[in-house]
Design an enzyme around this catalytic site. Structure first.
Site, PDB file in Angstrom:
ATOM      1  CG  HIS A 132      -1.885  -1.123   1.290  1.00 38.60           C
ATOM      2  ND1 HIS A 132      -2.728  -1.467   0.248  1.00 38.60           N
ATOM      3  CD2 HIS A 132      -2.118  -2.038   2.272  1.00 38.60           C
ATOM      4  CE1 HIS A 132      -3.441  -2.535   0.603  1.00 38.60           C
ATOM      5  NE2 HIS A 132      -3.081  -2.905   1.814  1.00 38.60           N
ATOM      6  CG  ASP A 169      -2.609  -8.799   1.103  1.00 40.71           C
ATOM      7  OD1 ASP A 169      -1.887  -9.133   2.059  1.00 40.71           O
ATOM      8  OD2 ASP A 169      -3.579  -8.008   1.212  1.00 40.71           O
TER       9      ASP A 169
HETATM   10 ZN   LIG Z   1      -3.872  -7.379   3.070  1.00 39.92          ZN
END
Ligand SMILES: [Zn+2]
Length: 315
Positions: A132, A169
């Site tokens: 992220h 993920d």
């Molecule tokens: Zn994650």
């Protein structure tokens, strides 16, 4: 003495912060638990693993603005990125030592993993996958964009290197997508829960094979998407795969919102490694997210399977 195998671990990976880490729904010691699992089940010793250097400031600047890196000297800013408000009151030196340095070692591990994967055909960093983190901001517990950093470092030696990023993920890999954008040397295949954070529409435009899932998808559907996506990746002709193997797709994970079983996760990892081995593409695996207490055990089991099925043959 047995030779080294390209699995990377540092005793600095675990995050311990006077118990404050327990406020985050994250098993922050999963790294050493996976390491211990591998030592036990594969009869490995400390000297069989590779140990990374901490990432340098110069290497961090390969992906990040100096302003962003300087902003991490504010505890309030670190607290925001870690999503633990209390951290704003912790002295910054302590945050640097106990929170940011572990992730800097994790980033160093990803960098080392890139070199080892190209040399040996595979490498596994028992940390990393901070997908992220963006050039000028961090978010979602991710501070350093280790994937863009390792790719750009490899490009310095091999500018034509084609990299396939497989991000499985439970969350969208909006950080590397925003940084690498539509570079033709990169292909991204991302399966994630399309009903949870980050839902980054701008970054989503850069995904080549985009699989936003509905919440609570189970093994059968999930694994059929993995297989379908891998088939699509054939057209890219990758020279390296970076596999972001978050275990937060697990049904008991509190954040991922998907319903994949432990066996499903092990099968997923097996499919990705089979794909890499069959197509003779070097692969670097990163652990990424996975926040449940079962994560370390599932990862350990999966890595033992991968090692026995595929990696012995590659050595
Ligand atoms: Zn994650």
């Amino acid at each position: 003495m047995m030779n080294k195998i390209p699995i990377i671990f540092s005793k600095h990976y675990d995050i311990t912060l006077c118990g404050i880490e327990k406020l985050h729904p994250f098993d922050t010691c999963k790294y050493s638990k996976v390491y211990k699992y591998l030592c036990k089940h594969l009869a490995l010793k400390k000297q069989n693993f590779y140990t990374p250097e901490i990432v340098s400031e110069q290497e961090l600047q390969i992906a990040h603005s100096p302003e962003y890196l300087a902003s991490l000297s504010s505890s309030a800013n670190v607290a925001k990125i870690a999503e633990v408000k209390l951290l704003a009151m912790v002295p910054n030196m302590l945050l640097q030592n106990r929170l940011l340095n572990p992730m800097k070692y994790g980033t160093g591990g990803t960098i080392l993993g890139g070199e080892l994967a190209m040399k040996y055909g595979w490498a596994i960093n028992l940390s990393g996958g901070y997908h992220h983190a963006k050039a000028s901001s961090g978010e979602g517990f991710c501070f350093f964009a280790d994937i863009p950093i390792v790719i750009r470092k490899l490009w310095k030696k091999q500018p034509e290197l084609k990299v396939l990023i497989i991000d499985l993920d439970a969350h969208q890999g909006n950080g590397f997508e925003a940084i690498l954008q539509d570079d033709p040397r990169v292909c991204t295949f991302d399966i994630y829960n399309g009903q949870i954070y980050p839902l980054d529409i701008t970054a989503m435009k850069h995904i080549n094979f985009d699989y936003p899932l509905a919440s609570y998808v189970k093994d059968e559907d999930y694994l059929s998407f993995v297989q379908e996506g891998l088939q699509k990746c054939n057209q890219f002709k990758a020279d390296l795969i970076i596999y972001n193997a978050g275990t937060d797709i697990y049904k008991k994970d509190r954040l991922g919102g998907l319903s994949v079983s432990a066996e499903g996760i092990i099968q997923r990892d097996h499919l990705v490694f089979s794909y890499a081995v069959e197509n003779k593409i070097p692969i670097l695996m990163l652990l990424s997210g996975g926040y449940s207490k079962d994560s370390a055990n599932i990862i350990g089991q999966s890595l033992v399977q991968i090692y026995k099925n595929h990696l012995l043959a590659l050595q």
